[in-house]
Design a protein around this motif. Structure first.
Motif, short mmCIF file in Angstrom:
data_model
loop_
_atom_site.label_atom_id
_atom_site.label_comp_id
_atom_site.label_asym_id
_atom_site.label_seq_id
_atom_site.Cartn_x
_atom_site.Cartn_y
_atom_site.Cartn_z
N GLY A 1 5.88 -4.37 -12.98
CA GLY A 1 4.97 -3.69 -12.06
C GLY A 1 3.56 -4.23 -12.22
N LYS A 2 2.64 -3.66 -11.45
CA LYS A 2 1.25 -4.10 -11.45
C LYS A 2 0.55 -3.68 -12.74
N ASP B 1 3.80 -11.58 -15.30
CA ASP B 1 2.97 -11.86 -14.12
C ASP B 1 1.90 -12.87 -14.52
N GLY C 1 5.25 1.55 -9.27
CA GLY C 1 4.58 0.53 -8.46
C GLY C 1 3.08 0.65 -8.39
N ARG C 2 2.53 1.76 -8.86
CA ARG C 2 1.07 1.91 -8.88
C ARG C 2 0.50 1.11 -10.05
N PRO C 3 -0.73 0.63 -9.92
CA PRO C 3 -1.30 -0.21 -10.99
C PRO C 3 -1.53 0.56 -12.29
N ARG D 1 -2.90 -4.47 -15.32
CA ARG D 1 -4.20 -5.12 -15.54
C ARG D 1 -4.59 -4.93 -17.00
N VAL E 1 -1.90 -11.83 -13.85
CA VAL E 1 -2.39 -10.54 -14.33
C VAL E 1 -3.92 -10.56 -14.42
N GLU E 2 -4.53 -9.52 -13.89
CA GLU E 2 -6.00 -9.47 -13.86
C GLU E 2 -6.54 -9.00 -15.21
N SER F 1 4.18 -6.62 -17.66
CA SER F 1 3.69 -6.94 -16.31
C SER F 1 4.79 -7.46 -15.40
N THR G 1 -3.69 0.02 -15.82
CA THR G 1 -4.69 -0.75 -16.56
C THR G 1 -4.58 -0.40 -18.03
#
Length: 584
Positions: free
Chosen positions: A397-398, A434, A340-342, A400, A437-438, A394, A344
């Motif tokens: 979970g998170k 997602d 669950g942690r991002p 980027r 997504v950033e 994505s 990148t």
């Protein structure tokens, strides 16, 4: 015995004290003779048998890997197996035997020398280090051919009497050999060659074993059973130290051990400054298997997943790109592992300075050539495949997306257009991802730092790649030994660019991280905090030490000193002020 000191490159922190065990490369001396025509095929078979034996040895090493062995070791054994399967190693020397009638050892060394000269022309330090992997594989084959085995001292199980812990001294040493020594009181190593990005350096950091590389003459000057001290922090090796020096280093070693035990207690402690400001601490990883170490160190996410490691080391596959499914599985594995942690994920940072095929022609100025996002935009299908794989991950979970080496508005726009296309194709196929997504930019070119509004307008976050930013700002090729000493994170121009980027991001409400080596340097933690940095990403092994610095930092006290540093153009003043920060 006279005491002497050698200076090399520090690659893994800590202090080791033990007896030297010299490892002599098998390739130093081979026989050179011509094989009669009627014996050529027998000589070919002799080399093939030796290669097959090394394959079996590597398979046995893999099978016998202890459960607690770092994941990098298994990966490096795989790399050596792939190298051994590559036609450049497994077939080309056979052709030399058949056409030139060289004996097997001579044929193999001739081919390895040819490959090594090609690698020497590569500008990129990381890829140039891969030459040593090829040489290490060749040495294994030569040992079989010559009937020589790796000289090993008895393990502790073989000898009930006390044996001093040993430090391996070698011209070079492979990760597989490091594993073999690990069970025999192996506590450090010293090599003549190598650099920060060599596999031996990577393994040393993952094992957390003190090491110094690039000492040039160490294997010739140090003798078997000499007492050796490795100061991993300074890259210094002391041979046959005096009793006084030995006592001093034993005291330092004990103090470091106590400090390390104290750091472990900080794992679950939130990273907050003394005046209550929270700071995010993230991990840099190369492969999904690095995630457990990141969690163990207390990382709150992955700030940099270097995806190029999935594309490299694919010898024997004609440098075939990993498929979308293969990439997706690796990205998903990392996302799930971080619970669950991002995460990148940096898009492929490879190109002229990190060619997928090291034997191909290289640009005259590789660091300035077709690399990173430039390479990806020149290979749109490859880029689209990677973006689809990241987007698919994505859904779990998170995630980027971080794009390296951006400098132009059109590069940003084209990248975002490719991402939009990837999303559209996934929607058409009813594949989950997602949609929000950033997307962020690596700020590693001075032009990017000087044109930040262009980036802030288009993107969600920024990550400062200090390694390349310093190189490009100072026009310093970090690979070039003659100018490497000019590489300086505290140069006023570098500090100005970093401060500008952090400030611009803060004003725009955009997250800004530092993911280069500066983020993991505890001597610079308070300076970066004073600049306004609130997100650090580093190797997991550095994380707890940086957290301790943050917990002991008072931003109000740091701020005026940091402002003075940013106003100064005098190196001595800056260095003195940075030292002052350490005492506050």
């Amino acid at each position: 015995m006279a005491s002497f000191t050698l200076h090399g490159i520090p690659v893994s922190r800590g202090i080791s004290i033990g007896r030297a065990h010299l490892l002599t490369p098998a390739a130093l001396e081979v026989k050179h003779y011509l094989v009669p025509e009627e014996q050529v095929e027998a000589e070919v078979q002799r080399l093939q048998d030796a290669i097959a034996q090394v394959h079996r040895d590597l398979e046995a090493l893999w099978t016998d890997l202890p459960k607690d062995a770092p994941t990098e070791l298994g990966a490096f054994i795989d790399v050596h197996a792939l190298i051994l399967s590559d036609p450049m190693i497994s077939e080309a020397p056979l052709d030399i035997i058949r056409t030139r009638h060289y004996n097997a050892e001579w044929a193999l060394v001739t081919q390895i020398d040819e490959l090594s000269s090609q690698f020497d022309e590569i500008e990129d330090e990381y890829l140039r280090e891969r030459k040593h992997d090829i040489q290490q594989v060749a040495e294994r084959v030569l040992k079989v051919l010559m009937g020589t085995a790796l000289p090993m001292p008895p393990s502790r199980e073989d000898d009930d009497s006390y044996r001093p812990q040993m430090i391996v001294v070698a011209h070079d040493i492979s990760p597989a050999d490091m594993l073999a020594f690990r069970d025999r009181s192996f506590i450090g190593f010293v090599t003549d060659v190598g650099g920060q990005n060599s596999h031996t350096a990577i393994v040393a950091r993952s094992l957390d074993i003190p090491a110094a590389v690039g000492l040039s003459q160490a294997s010739r000057l140090i003798e078997q059973d000499d007492w050796v001290i490795i100061d991993g922090d300074a890259g210094v090796v002391i041979c046959n130290p005096s009793p006084l020096v030995l006592e001093q280093y034993r005291a330092r070693q004990a103090a470091l051990l106590k400090a390390r035990k104290r750091l472990l207690k900080l794992k679950k402690t939130p990273a907050v400054t003394r005046d209550g400001t929270p700071v995010t601490l993230l991990a840099n990883i190369e492969l999904p298997d690095d995630c457990p170490a990141a969690l163990e160190a207390g990382a709150t996410g992955v700030g940099l997943f270097r995806s190029e490691f999935l594309f490299m080391g694919r010898a024997g596959q004609q440098h075939k790109m990993p498929s979308e499914d293969e990439q997706f599985e690796q990205y998903r594995k990392a996302v799930l592992a971080m619970k669950g942690r991002p995460v990148t994920i940096r898009t492929l940072d490879i190109g002229a300075d990190k060619p997928l095929d090291p034997t191909e022609h290289n640009a005259l100025n590789p660091a300035l050539g077709l690399r990173a996002i430039r390479y990806c935009l020149a290979e749109p299908q490859m880029f689209l495949t990677q973006l689809r794989a990241i987007l698919r991950a994505s859904a779990y979970g998170k995630v980027r997306i971080l794009i390296p080496m951006l400098a132009h508005a059109f590069e940003i726009d084209q990248s975002l257009a490719m991402l939009k296309q990837a999303k559209a194709t996934l929607l058409d196929e009813n594949v989950k991802f997602d949609p929000a997504v950033e997307v962020g930019a690596m700020i590693e070119i001075p032009a990017a730092a000087l044109a930040l509004p262009m980036f802030i307008k288009r993107l969600d976050f920024l990550s400062i790649g200090t390694n390349d930013l310093i190189q490009y700002t100072l026009a310093i090729d970090r690979v070039d030994y003659e100018v490497a000493h000019l590489y300086n994170p505290l140069h006023p121009a570098v500090l100005q660019l970093i401060a500008m980027t952090i400030d611009a991001g803060k004003k725009a409400g955009k997250d800004v991280a530092v993911c280069g080596e500066m983020a993991g340097d505890v001597k610079l933690t308070r300076l970066l905090l004073g600049m306004g940095l609130r997100e650090f990403s580093m190797h997991p092994a550095q994380l707890l030490a940086v957290k301790q610095e943050i917990l002991n930092s008072d931003l109000k006290a740091i701020a005026p000193v940091t402002r003075r540093i940013l106003r100064s153009m005098e190196p001595a003043e800056i260095a003195q002020a940075v030292e002052q920060l350490q005492t506050m």
